[in-house]
Each structure stands twice: as C-alpha cells, then as structure tokens.
Motif scaffolding. Structure first.
Motif: not given
Length: 286
Positions: A213-222, A236-247
């Motif tokens: 849930q903490a990962v899902k709450a990161v801004p930019g997670v789609r 788990t497969g996670l799609t996230v904005d490129q600029k927030m991928s390192d986070t």
C-alpha cells in the motif's frame, strides 16, 4: 525491403523512424510510385489518388524559384491562373516572396527545402509523402509547416513522413513504424500512445500488504496488479510515471522486495535510439 505491412488512412499522420540506412526513403519512394515492388501488393483504395512528394535531396537548379514552381504546378494539372496564385500564396507563407525571381542555385539549404516543400503542396494532395521535412528549416518555418500539415490532416489528407525530431511525432503522428535494415522492427498505433508521458513498468516480488500500500501511494503510480508468477513466486506489476520510477524502486528494495524487471513504456523515451540518424554498420538503404 522485406515483410513491410502498413495501412495509411485518410486524415491521419504516419511517422517512419530509423537510423540512416533503415529503409525510410526507399519506402517513401515505393509509396510515391517511383520504385517498383519486386513482391507484395500496393493498393491505393481509390482511383486517381493525388500525391505530393518532397524527397530528402533537392537539387539547386538554374531556374528561378517562381519559374520552377509554376512549371511544377502545370505538371500537377493547375491552370496558369491557379498555379500563379498558389505559388504566390505559398512563397509568401514560407517567407520567400522576395526571392521568387532568384535562381535556386543561389539558395541556402533551408531555402531549397522550403521550395521542395512548396512543390509538394501546390495541389492539396490526398496523400502527402515527406522525407525529413524539417531538415534545414529554421524554427519559424518549422512552425509554419506544422500548421499547414495540421490543416491538411483536418481536411482528410493522409500524411506519411520520415523524421528524427521527437517533437514532430508528438505534434502530428497517429501511427509510428520503426524500421531497421529494410524491415519493420516495431509499430505503435494510436496518438494517445505516442503523446502519453513516459512511464516505467516494474515487476517485483510481492511485498507485505502494508508495504504494498505504501508503494501504491507513491505519486505517479498508475496501476498495480498481480504479475505472472516467476517460478512459483508471487510478483506484482507496477506502472509508474518515469520521473517517479527511482522512488518506487528504492521503496520496494527498502521493504525487502526483489526487482525482477524494469521496462520503459509509453511516450517516445524508449525510441530515442531509432531517431538518431547515425548510420548503421553494413546498411546501404536510406
């Protein structure tokens, strides 16, 4: 060229990308009817299709700009009055009106490219083929060309162009084909897939629900959804904005997860290498 399959629809723009020698110019020449097919089928879908074509190379002729363009207008079927009017209109649009009586042999590369584009636009073609249309153009001329192409597209013209500039693809393209040594390497259909912000798809071993849930709450997670099992391990497969991928990557690792794979998605970021005009070793196509 081998195994090329593509469909060009009215009112759409199709971008061809690939390094020098990938086959873009050859494919445009085939579509223009200048190169015969050795196999396969090319169909137009309608009789008497009008086509405009601006090749990459344009010679510095001894004719004046006006004489050349009016001659091309006659070849395209424009009557004298209509040709004179259309030539004057486009010369003014591209800022060449004061150079109309000068010989093309004295023109700069950018000025020659403008004349090259004008001759392809003298009629309002149903199919417009452009080989590196932005080559040599200054910024105002690029904007002028984009405005004209957008207008033609709205009127139903089908556009096919080779290009190295990502901003042109984002502004115009509905479909994109990546060529490599005369073969289709990749296709992307749908303007939304070419204009979307770059994203990253991360597959990792499943975390404790609180950490998930903490990962899902990161801004930019789609999106976050189960990924195919890896040798019996839940992932788990996670799609996230490129600029927030390192986070996200840092947070997953800090929570004890393991990274299975990281893949760029969307936008044009993962296609940059194919827009580099650098020659490919051993390739002889344009």
């Amino acid at each position: 060229m081998n195994d090329i399959s593509m469909r060009v629809r009215p009112g759409t723009a199709t971008a061809l990308i690939g390094r020098n020698g990938s086959g873009k110019s050859t494919l445009l020449s085939i579509l223009a009817g200048l190169v015969r097919l050795s196999s396969g089928v090319l169909t137009t879908g309608r009789p008497g299709l009008t086509t405009g074509y601006a090749p990459e190379a344009f010679p510095a002729l001894k004719l004046t700009a006006e004489d050349y363009l009016r001659g091309m207008g006659r070849i395209a079927g424009l009557c004298e009055a209509a040709g004179r009017s259309r030539v004057s209109e486009l010369l003014a649009t591209f800022g060449l009106d004061s150079f109309r009586s000068r010989k093309l042999a004295g023109f700069s590369k950018g000025m020659l490219q403008k004349v090259n584009l004008i001759q392809s636009l003298l009629i309002r073609p149903q199919l417009l083929l452009l080989d590196e249309p932005m080559s040599g153009l200054d910024l105002p001329a690029q904007h002028t060309l984009l405005d004209l192409l957008q207008e033609l597209k709205r009127e139903g013209t089908a556009l096919v162009f080779s290009v190295h500039e990502p901003q042109i693809i984002e502004a115009m393209a509905d479909d994109l084909y990546v060529l490599q040594e005369g073969q289709m390497l990749r296709t992307i259909h749908g303007a939304e897939n070419l204009r979307s912000a770059p994203a990253v798809y991360i597959v990792y071993t499943e975390l404790h629900p609180v950490a998930q849930q903490a990962v899902k709450a990161v801004p930019g997670v789609r999106t976050m959804q189960p990924a195919p099992d890896l040798s019996g391990i839940s992932c788990t497969g996670l799609t996230v904005d490129q600029k927030m991928s390192d986070t996200c990557l840092q947070q997953i690792l800090a929570a004890g997860g393991s990274i299975v794979s990281v893949k760029p998605l969307g936008g044009l970021g993962d296609l940059t290498e194919w827009m580099d005009p650098k020659d490919q070793i051993g390739s002889g196509r344009g």
